[in-house]
Scaffold this motif. Structure first.
Motif, PDB file in Angstrom:
ATOM      1  N   PHE A  39       0.861  -1.184   0.000  1.00 34.54           N
ATOM      2  CA  PHE A  39       0.000   0.000   0.000  1.00 34.54           C
ATOM      3  C   PHE A  39       0.896   1.232   0.000  1.00 34.54           C
ATOM      4  N   SER A  40       0.538   2.226  -0.811  1.00 33.17           N
ATOM      5  CA  SER A  40       1.342   3.455  -0.843  1.00 33.17           C
ATOM      6  C   SER A  40       0.450   4.669  -1.040  1.00 33.17           C
ATOM      7  N   LEU A  41       0.916   5.791  -0.523  1.00 36.32           N
ATOM      8  CA  LEU A  41       0.228   7.070  -0.654  1.00 36.32           C
ATOM      9  C   LEU A  41       1.252   8.122  -1.059  1.00 36.32           C
ATOM     10  N   THR A  42       0.940   8.869  -2.113  1.00 34.33           N
ATOM     11  CA  THR A  42       1.807   9.945  -2.585  1.00 34.33           C
ATOM     12  C   THR A  42       1.018  11.244  -2.604  1.00 34.33           C
ATOM     13  N   GLN A  43       1.621  12.300  -2.062  1.00 29.92           N
ATOM     14  CA  GLN A  43       0.942  13.583  -1.969  1.00 29.92           C
ATOM     15  C   GLN A  43       1.884  14.703  -2.386  1.00 29.92           C
ATOM     16  N   MET A  44       1.418  15.544  -3.307  1.00 26.87           N
ATOM     17  CA  MET A  44       2.168  16.730  -3.707  1.00 26.87           C
ATOM     18  C   MET A  44       1.655  17.937  -2.931  1.00 26.87           C
ATOM     19  N   LYS A  71       7.130  16.835  -2.410  1.00 26.42           N
ATOM     20  CA  LYS A  71       6.481  15.560  -2.707  1.00 26.42           C
ATOM     21  C   LYS A  71       6.719  14.624  -1.527  1.00 26.42           C
ATOM     22  N   ALA A  72       5.629  14.138  -0.927  1.00 30.45           N
ATOM     23  CA  ALA A  72       5.713  13.220   0.207  1.00 30.45           C
ATOM     24  C   ALA A  72       5.156  11.866  -0.207  1.00 30.45           C
ATOM     25  N   GLU A  73       5.847  10.816   0.203  1.00 24.22           N
ATOM     26  CA  GLU A  73       5.433   9.462  -0.159  1.00 24.22           C
ATOM     27  C   GLU A  73       5.630   8.549   1.035  1.00 24.22           C
ATOM     28  N   ALA A  74       4.671   7.660   1.266  1.00 28.33           N
ATOM     29  CA  ALA A  74       4.773   6.691   2.350  1.00 28.33           C
ATOM     30  C   ALA A  74       4.095   5.404   1.906  1.00 28.33           C
ATOM     31  N   GLY A  75       4.570   4.296   2.456  1.00 29.48           N
ATOM     32  CA  GLY A  75       3.986   3.017   2.067  1.00 29.48           C
ATOM     33  C   GLY A  75       4.404   1.912   3.007  1.00 29.48           C
ATOM     34  N   ALA A  76       3.770   0.753   2.836  1.00 27.14           N
ATOM     35  CA  ALA A  76       4.084  -0.441   3.615  1.00 27.14           C
ATOM     36  C   ALA A  76       3.963  -1.650   2.699  1.00 27.14           C
ATOM     37  N   PHE A  77       4.791  -2.677   2.952  1.00 31.13           N
ATOM     38  CA  PHE A  77       4.744  -3.875   2.132  1.00 31.13           C
ATOM     39  C   PHE A  77       4.952  -5.104   3.012  1.00 31.13           C
TER      40      PHE A  77
END
Length: 665
Positions: A595-600, A606-612
């Motif tokens: 799952f990932s979320l990207t936000q400008m 640019k911020a990005e976070a995720g988990a796998f």
């Protein structure tokens, strides 16, 4: 008569000049030309890239209403052919360092927008290469900040992605798999054969990629795209090039590089030559004392001597050299068909296995010599790209490739006169058929087939360095043929502009046949034959509720089929441990979710976070084994415990990641 001929040529020249309009792309701030920009029209199903001068022949885009222009680092543009004419075919693109909506070249084996792909991808452009000036492709991956790189010696570089390494990662060059049937589970150094100067772009695809790429793509795929020769957009011949020299003080590197481009109407050529010479590596002065290189072994007067290193911060011996040569040709057969030829050659000198040279036994070095012979890689390939307006595909790519690999290991115990030489050759043949079909404005189908054959030969020789005589010895691998045949399909569905679904599947059939030589080692068999099949799938969703927000969920499975290194390897992995063949292996599988979320935030943060999470089932690992009923034997005069690769374990890998990128003034 002469008057009519003159009128005819004037009309022809005028028709050519008005029909073959040339689009010029420049940076809105600096006015510099923009190369490698992608220009496409989905309605006409045509695609191009701007050349080194930022130019594109727009002949086949005449009348198009949806010409999309994209390049990493600039704002995208969507215009019509009439709009470009109104701009007098001069388009100035505005730089924007950070964006969600970027182009990914190879994640799905086709040129697709990042907004339609739900997997995490790290892109490395040619500008990044020029800025960082990496010594090898291993250093290039390391500088990306997305790959951990292991090095046991100069001439090394073994990537690790999300806990997977070596033959659990896939290397792809221009759409052709580089992995062979002898890629091992320990650290491998093949990535250094790729010349950073040759690369147009590189992409790191995180997570299983078996649906599109097949076996070995458990932790990720590293896809390297080499430079594309530019064709002249007018009737003139254009010659260009550049030369580089680089010196690095850490290892007294001297690198010489030359690139030459030739562009003519209908064809283009690119030649890249690089030579690097590396001296012994200098370590930092503030490191741990146990890392110091206090001694080295020198052979004089038929005897091995331990010599004090007067400068313990010099890692001796670590020096080596490398040559890379590449030739690319591109020919436009007609307006719908391009033919590409690529020749790539790389070779190193001998380079020492530095970590092995500092193992001690009874207070003395265990090895007087331990080095890899020249690592040679040669690839020839033909690629045929066909565009169609109707039928079973909109675009087809056929890749036919031959690769040759040579690698060897040479080691001699301290005080011994016998140098053990083990040499492996692999002839690798492959055929890839890739198709893309736009079923409608909402449905896109990617499908294809692949055939790969590896012919492995392995030789063992013991060389007496005192008498300069040699004799046969047990080889590292059995002579083998490894075959893989596969079909795949991937479906993309966009019910609305903000939502994209991806669903894919692949089936692979494998056959391995090996011949074991019992002359030097008591194998309980002389032949082995394995046949099995493996499947994989993926499902993903990418949701962009706003222009500056992207949410992705992806589920995927991957597999790694046993290769010749797994089933047939014979080597002493450590003092007193002997790894022997096991011909009863099956594939190992990984199941992954992400799952990932990207936000400008504006266009400068640019911020990005995720988990796998990944689960590896049937993992191939070394475990105690028996040979002819014995769990230990005498090998090379040393009592050795017997081990073999077995499907004897499972593993879980999970993690989180976060990143913030900022565009500074």
């Amino acid at each position: 008569m002469k008057k009519y001929i003159l009128v005819f040529w004037l009309c022809l020249w005028w028709g050519y000049g008005t029909y073959a309009q040339v689009l010029q792309l420049t940076d809105a701030h600096t006015g510099e030309p923009i190369e490698n920009a992608t220009i496409s029209s989905r309605a006409l199903n045509v695609y191009d890239m701007s050349n080194a001068n930022g130019q594109v022949n727009m002949q086949k885009y005449t009348g198009a209403a949806d010409i999309e222009i994209r390049v990493l680092g600039y704002q995208s543009a969507l215009l019509s052919y009439a709009d470009l004419a109104a701009y007098n075919y001069l388009l100035k693109l505005t730089p924007t360092l950070l964006t969600i909506d970027q182009v990914t070249v190879s994640a799905m084996r086709w040129n697709l927008n990042k907004k339609d792909v739900p997997v995490k991808i790290q892109s490395i452009s040619s500008k990044d290469v020029n800025l960082q000036a990496p010594q090898t492709a291993a250093d290039l991956l390391n500088l990306s900040g997305a790959v951990f790189m292991q090095k046991s010696q100069m001439g090394g570089g073994s990537p690790m992605i999300r806990g997977f390494a070596a033959n659990k990662l896939l290397y792809v060059v221009d759409g052709i798999r580089m992995n062979t049937a002898i890629f091992r589970s320990g650290n491998i150094q093949n990535v250094i054969s790729i010349d950073p100067y040759l690369l147009e772009s590189s992409e790191i695809v995180f997570g299983p990629g078996s649906v599109l790429y097949g076996s070995d793509a458990l932790g990720g795929v590293m896809n390297f795209k080499t430079i594309t020769p530019a064709m002249s957009i007018d009737s003139a011949v254009h010659i260009s090039g550049n030369a580089d020299f680089r010196y690095s003080s850490a290892n007294s590197e001297n690198t010489y590089h030359l690139t030459l481009h030739a562009a003519m109407p209908g064809w283009g050529s690119a030649t890249v030559i690089s030579f690097s010479d590396f001296d012994n590596l200098q370590m930092g002065i503030h490191g741990p004392q146990e890392y110091l290189s206090n001694f080295y072994v020198q052979h004089t007067d038929s005897a091995d001597m331990v010599v004090k290193n007067n400068n313990p911060h010099t890692m001796q011996p670590t020096a080596y050299s490398q040559i890379n040569i590449a030739q690319k040709l591109k020919v436009r057969i007609n307006s719908h068909t391009d033919l590409d030829y690529g020749f790539i050659f790389s070779t190193t000198s001998d380079f020492a296995r530095f970590d092995r040279l500092y193992l001690l036994r009874n207070g003395l070095p265990r090895s007087a010599q331990w080095y890899y012979g020249p690592q040679i890689w040669l690839m020839n390939y033909l690629s045929l790209d066909v565009h169609a307006t109707e039928g079973m595909f909109d675009e087809m790519t056929v890749r036919l490739a031959h690769q040759f690999f040579e690698e060897s290991r040479n080691d001699r115990n301290f005080g011994s006169s016998i140098l053990k030489n083990r040499v492996e050759h692999v002839q690798a043949y492959s055929l890839n058929l890739d198709f893309i079909k736009n079923l409608s404005t909402r449905h896109v189908l990617l499908y294809g087939a692949e055939a790969v054959v590896n012919d492995v030969t392995s030789e063992g020789t013991d060389i007496n360095i005192r008498t300069n005589t040699s004799s046969g010895a047990a080889s590292r691998y059995p002579n083998s043929v490894w075959q893989s045949y596969a079909v795949y399909a991937n479906w993309q569905y966009k019910p609305v502009q903000q939502l994209s679904f991806n669903l894919g599947a692949r089936y692979n059939a494998f056959h391995i046949k090996s011949d074991f030589d019992t002359t030097y080692f008591p194998f309980p068999y002389t032949q082995a034959s394995l046949q099995f099949g493996s499947g994989s799938g993926n499902a993903g969703i990418l949701y962009t509720p706003a222009k500056n927000t992207a949410i992705a969920i992806n589920f995927a499975s991957g597999f790694r089929a046993p290769n010749v290194d797994d089933i047939g390897k014979l080597f002493d992995s450590a003092p007193g441990v002997l790894v022997v063949p096991n011909t009863k292996l099956t594939a190992e599988y990984v199941y992954s979710a992400e799952f990932s979320l990207t936000q400008m935030l504006g266009d400068w943060v640019k911020a990005e976070a995720g988990a796998f999470y990944s689960y590896l089932d049937g993992a191939m690992v070394r475990r105690p084994f028996s040979l002819n009923g014995a769990d230990s034997i005498i090998y090379d005069g040393v009592p050795s415990k017997v081990e073999a690769i077995q499907n004897a374990a499972f593993a879980t890998v999970y993690g989180v990641y976060a990143a913030i990128e900022m565009r500074l003034p």
